[in-house]
Design an enzyme around this catalytic site. Structure first.
Site, PDB file in Angstrom:
ATOM      1  N   LYS A   1       0.842  -1.062   0.042  1.00  0.00           N
ATOM      2  CA  LYS A   1      -0.134   0.047  -0.063  1.00  0.00           C
ATOM      3  C   LYS A   1       1.055   1.287  -0.162  1.00  0.00           C
ATOM      4  O   LYS A   1       2.030   1.305   0.148  1.00  0.00           O
ATOM      5  CB  LYS A   1      -0.841   0.025   1.247  1.00  0.00           C
ATOM      6  CG  LYS A   1      -1.954  -1.080   1.119  1.00  0.00           C
ATOM      7  CD  LYS A   1      -2.934  -1.235   0.267  1.00  0.00           C
ATOM      8  CE  LYS A   1      -3.678  -2.360  -0.430  1.00  0.00           C
ATOM      9  NZ  LYS A   1      -4.207  -3.334   0.630  1.00  0.00           N
TER      10      LYS A   1
HETATM   11  C1  LIG Z   1      -5.391  -4.414   1.009  1.00  0.00           C
HETATM   12  C2  LIG Z   1      -6.897  -4.099   1.251  1.00  0.00           C
HETATM   13  C3  LIG Z   1      -7.487  -4.381   2.333  1.00  0.00           C
HETATM   14  C4  LIG Z   1      -7.166  -5.270   3.143  1.00  0.00           C
HETATM   15  O1  LIG Z   1      -6.019  -4.828   4.079  1.00  0.00           O
HETATM   16  P1  LIG Z   1      -5.143  -5.930   4.983  1.00  0.00           P
HETATM   17  O2  LIG Z   1      -4.248  -4.808   5.720  1.00  0.00           O
HETATM   18  O3  LIG Z   1      -4.402  -6.537   3.952  1.00  0.00           O
HETATM   19  O4  LIG Z   1      -5.878  -6.487   5.719  1.00  0.00           O
HETATM   20  C5  LIG Z   1      -8.985  -4.317   2.411  1.00  0.00           C
HETATM   21  N1  LIG Z   1      -9.450  -3.295   1.246  1.00  0.00           N
HETATM   22  C6  LIG Z   1      -8.954  -3.304   0.176  1.00  0.00           C
HETATM   23  C7  LIG Z   1      -9.616  -2.168  -0.894  1.00  0.00           C
HETATM   24  C8  LIG Z   1      -7.487  -3.239   0.062  1.00  0.00           C
HETATM   25  O5  LIG Z   1      -6.878  -3.099  -1.109  1.00  0.00           O
END
Ligand SMILES: *Cc1c(COP(=O)(O)O)cnc(C)c1O
Length: 390
Positions: free
Chosen positions: A202
């Site tokens: 991210k």
């Molecule tokens: C990455 C992601 C999540 C989940 O996040 P995690 O930290 O991996 O649990 C939720 N929603 C979206 C749209 C994502 O891209």
């Protein structure tokens, strides 16, 4: 070095296998700041569970986004779980989620015992379509979760209007749109609650981590309590409610604080990557990059493109394989909910099509312009080779 020594030094090279071709990963964290220093500081301070870096992250992220409160959690999925629990959503309640989405919003809806209602997406930006949402609202609808995909933001103005008209809170899953803005407002700050992920791929990462933001102070307190075993702050081991441990460790928050110091550079590099991709992709027939509405100023998470030819769905994998052979990692679009056995969702036309024809290309701050040109050259070749140009 004598000629003999030179020959000897060179000898193993002759026998060595050729170096592996360079691989361009799909994502890569930018850990170029004080991540290491802060992690060591946390370690040496012995504050490794809660601690000052968590407090700092909970101040700085909401401040940067222009929202009142931030509650740091273990990951983005826990953030969604916490948001739903914080709003008291459970059995008998319906939650509207886009049919094309990363799965966490659908999973957490079902985890709290609510009923999952899929709505279709818009055909160009690939986020929740407000008109389709409107058709699916019932007396039991208790939340709408727009998922802001790949850096884009759903059409928040009509969604907020819908929510207001029906008294339904909006939970923005902004995991892929951290620091993107819509009419100048940050993703995640427009609805009742916004959720973020700090997973390694991210925009800002802590390895695993997440945050819930809201402007509602009482709601933020409730979220903190649910995050923390439902325990009263003023009465140790007294639990008013059944709850979880969703906390983020200080060790992890330390990485996030270092990341935030580099945020402007990360955003600038992602803008450069996006601009470079768009220049090259404009010259490739048969593909269209994700479209952002004029209201949206994206911080691109992943450059996603749709293959437009009628054979796109059947040949997408072949295109991805051709890129892979050149060392370029790509990812397919998410499976729409109708394709995934546990969810029992009906097929919705736009999501079904987008799901099968979208793929995303490597996107990260230190991806060079030369690499982007190379990726697009290989991509253009793959499109032609598999007969997907116009
Ligand atoms: C990455 C992601 C999540 C989940 O996040 P995690 O930290 O991996 O649990 C939720 N929603 C979206 C749209 C994502 O891209």
């Amino acid at each position: 070095m004598t000629p003999t020594a030179l020959a000897e030094a060179a000898l193993p090279v002759c026998d060595a296998p050729p170096p592996p071709p360079r691989r361009i990963p799909w994502a890569k964290p930018t850990l170029v700041g004080r991540e290491r220093d802060y992690v060591l500081e946390a370690l040496e301070s012995s504050w490794i569970s809660g601690g000052p870096f968590v407090d700092r992250l909970e101040k700085e992220v909401p401040a940067r986004m222009g929202v009142g409160h931030g509650v740091a959690v273990a990951n983005g999925t826990a953030a969604l779980h916490l948001a739903l629990l914080g709003l008291g959503i459970g059995p008998g309640d319906e939650v509207i989620v886009p049919a094309f989405t990363f799965i966490a919003a659908a999973n957490m809806t079902l985890m709290v015992g609510a009923t999952l209602v899929a709505a279709d997406i818009d055909p160009e930006g690939w986020c929740l379509d407000p008109d389709d949402v409107a058709k699916r609202i019932t007396q039991r609808t208790k939340a709408i979760i727009p998922v802001h995909l790949y850096g884009n933001i759903a059409a928040m103005e009509p969604l907020l209007r819908l929510g207001e008209a029906h008294g339904i809170p909006i939970i923005e899953d902004a995991a892929e749109a951290a620091f993107s803005t819509y009419q100048g407002r940050a993703a995640g700050t427009m609805g009742r609650i916004g959720t973020f992920s700090f997973h390694a791929t991210k925009t800002i990462t802590t390895g695993e981590g997440g945050m819930v933001v809201t402007d509602d102070g009482a709601l933020a307190e409730r979220l903190r309590k649910i995050r923390d075993h439902g325990m009263r702050k003023d009465r140790r081991y007294w639990h008013d409610i059944v709850a979880h441990n969703f906390r983020m460790p200080n060790l992890v928050a330390a990485i996030g604080c270092a990341q935030l110091e580099k945020l402007d550079a990360i955003i600038a590099e992602r803008a450069r990557v996006q601009a470079a991709y768009r220049r090259h992709l404009a010259g490739i027939d048969g593909v269209r990059a994700q479209l952002f509405a004029p209201e949206v100023k994206p911080v691109l998470w992943a450059l996603a493109v749709q293959l437009l030819a009628p054979e796109a769905a059947e040949r997408r994998q072949a295109v991805m394989d051709t890129l892979e052979q050149e060392g370029i990692e790509t990812r397919p679009g998410f499976y729409d909910l109708a394709q995934l056995p546990p969810y029992g969702c009906p097929a919705l036309p736009v999501a079904a099509k987008v799901s099968r024809t979208v793929l995303s290309l490597p996107t990260y701050p230190d991806l060079s312009d030369a690499d982007i040109a190379f990726i697009c050259r290989v991509f253009a070749h793959a499109i032609r080779r598999h007969g997907l140009g116009h």
